[in-house]
Write a protein that holds these residues in place. Structure first.
Motif, short mmCIF file in Angstrom:
data_model
loop_
_atom_site.label_atom_id
_atom_site.label_comp_id
_atom_site.label_asym_id
_atom_site.label_seq_id
_atom_site.Cartn_x
_atom_site.Cartn_y
_atom_site.Cartn_z
N GLN A 51 -70.39 -44.16 -18.91
CA GLN A 51 -69.77 -44.94 -19.80
C GLN A 51 -70.82 -45.22 -20.92
O GLN A 51 -70.68 -45.14 -22.01
CB GLN A 51 -69.43 -46.23 -19.11
CG GLN A 51 -69.05 -47.23 -20.42
CD GLN A 51 -67.82 -46.92 -21.21
OE1 GLN A 51 -67.11 -45.92 -20.89
NE2 GLN A 51 -67.44 -47.65 -21.90
N ARG A 54 -70.92 -42.34 -23.23
CA ARG A 54 -69.87 -42.47 -24.24
C ARG A 54 -70.06 -43.25 -25.49
O ARG A 54 -69.51 -43.31 -26.59
CB ARG A 54 -68.43 -42.78 -23.70
CG ARG A 54 -67.92 -41.87 -22.86
CD ARG A 54 -66.45 -42.24 -22.45
NE ARG A 54 -66.38 -42.88 -21.07
CZ ARG A 54 -66.52 -42.65 -19.96
NH1 ARG A 54 -66.42 -41.33 -19.67
NH2 ARG A 54 -66.31 -43.39 -18.89
N GLU A 73 -68.69 -48.56 -30.22
CA GLU A 73 -67.77 -47.61 -29.80
C GLU A 73 -66.80 -47.09 -31.00
O GLU A 73 -66.57 -48.11 -31.81
CB GLU A 73 -66.69 -48.16 -28.83
CG GLU A 73 -65.67 -47.51 -28.39
CD GLU A 73 -64.46 -48.05 -27.55
OE1 GLU A 73 -63.58 -47.24 -27.16
OE2 GLU A 73 -64.79 -49.20 -27.17
#
Length: 155
Positions: A51, A54, A73
Motif C-alpha cells: 500500500q 501505491r 493518492e
C-alpha cells in the motif's frame, strides 16, 4: 529537542508502515478521540509495504526520528491527500505546513489540477491557512461531519 532539531522532509519507505501507523494513532488521539477507539481505527487501515508503494508518501524527520507524514493518492486529475499526521509534540511547529506544501508541490508537478481531502474538524483552520476552501461535506465513521476541502493546483 523540538526547539533545536531541524526537520527534513523525505520520501517514505515501504517498510516503515508500523511507525507511520503509530504516528497516526498518537496524532488522532491528541484531538480527543479515545486511544482504544483510535487503535481499532488504525488496525482497519492498510500500512503494508504494498500500500505504501501505491501512494506518494512523505515523512518528516527530526534527528533521524519520524515525527510526521503525509500520503497522496492519484484520482485522475485530482490528487487525494489521504493522510497528514504529526506527533503532538510537533504540532504548531511548522511540520504540518511543510508536509502539506510538499504534497501540494508533488501533486502539481505530477499534473494534478486540484488537491482534495477530508478534513478532521480540528484541522479546518490549519487547511484554510494553507489556502484551501471547503468544497462539500462528508460523513465520518466517527459520527462527525467532515469538510471535504481542496486547493487548485493549475493556477
Amino acid at each position: 529537542m523540538a526547539e533545536t532539531t531541524s526537520v527534513v522532509i523525505r520520501p517514505g519507505r515501504p517498510g516503515e508502515g508500523p511507525r507511520l501507523k503509530e504516528i497516526a494513532i498518537l496524532s488522532k488521539a491528541h484531538w480527543g478521540y479515545g486511544l482504544d477507539e483510535v487503535r481499532a481505527w488504525a488496525d482497519r487501515g492498510d500500512f503494508s509495504p504494498e500500500q505504501l508503494r501505491r501512494l506518494a508518501v512523505f515523512v518528516a524527520e527530526a534527528g533521524h526520528v519520524e515525527i510526521g507524514w503525509a500520503s497522496l493518492e492519484r484520482r485522475q486529475e485530482v490528487w487525494w491527500l489521504a493522510d497528514l499526521w504529526v506527533l503532538p509534540d510537533w504540532i504548531r511547529r511548522g511540520v504540518g505546513s511543510r508536509l502539506f506544501r510538499r504534497a501540494e508541490t508533488y501533486a502539481r508537478d505530477q499534473g494534478g489540477r486540484r488537491l482534495e481531502w477530508e478534513a478532521e474538524p480540528n484541522s479546518v483552520g490549519f487547511y484554510e491557512k494553507m489556502g484551501a476552501r471547503q468544497l462539500r461535506e462528508s460523513g465520518s465513521e466517527w459520527g462527525r461531519t467532515l469538510s471535504v476541502m481542496g486547493i487548485e493546483l493549475d493556477g
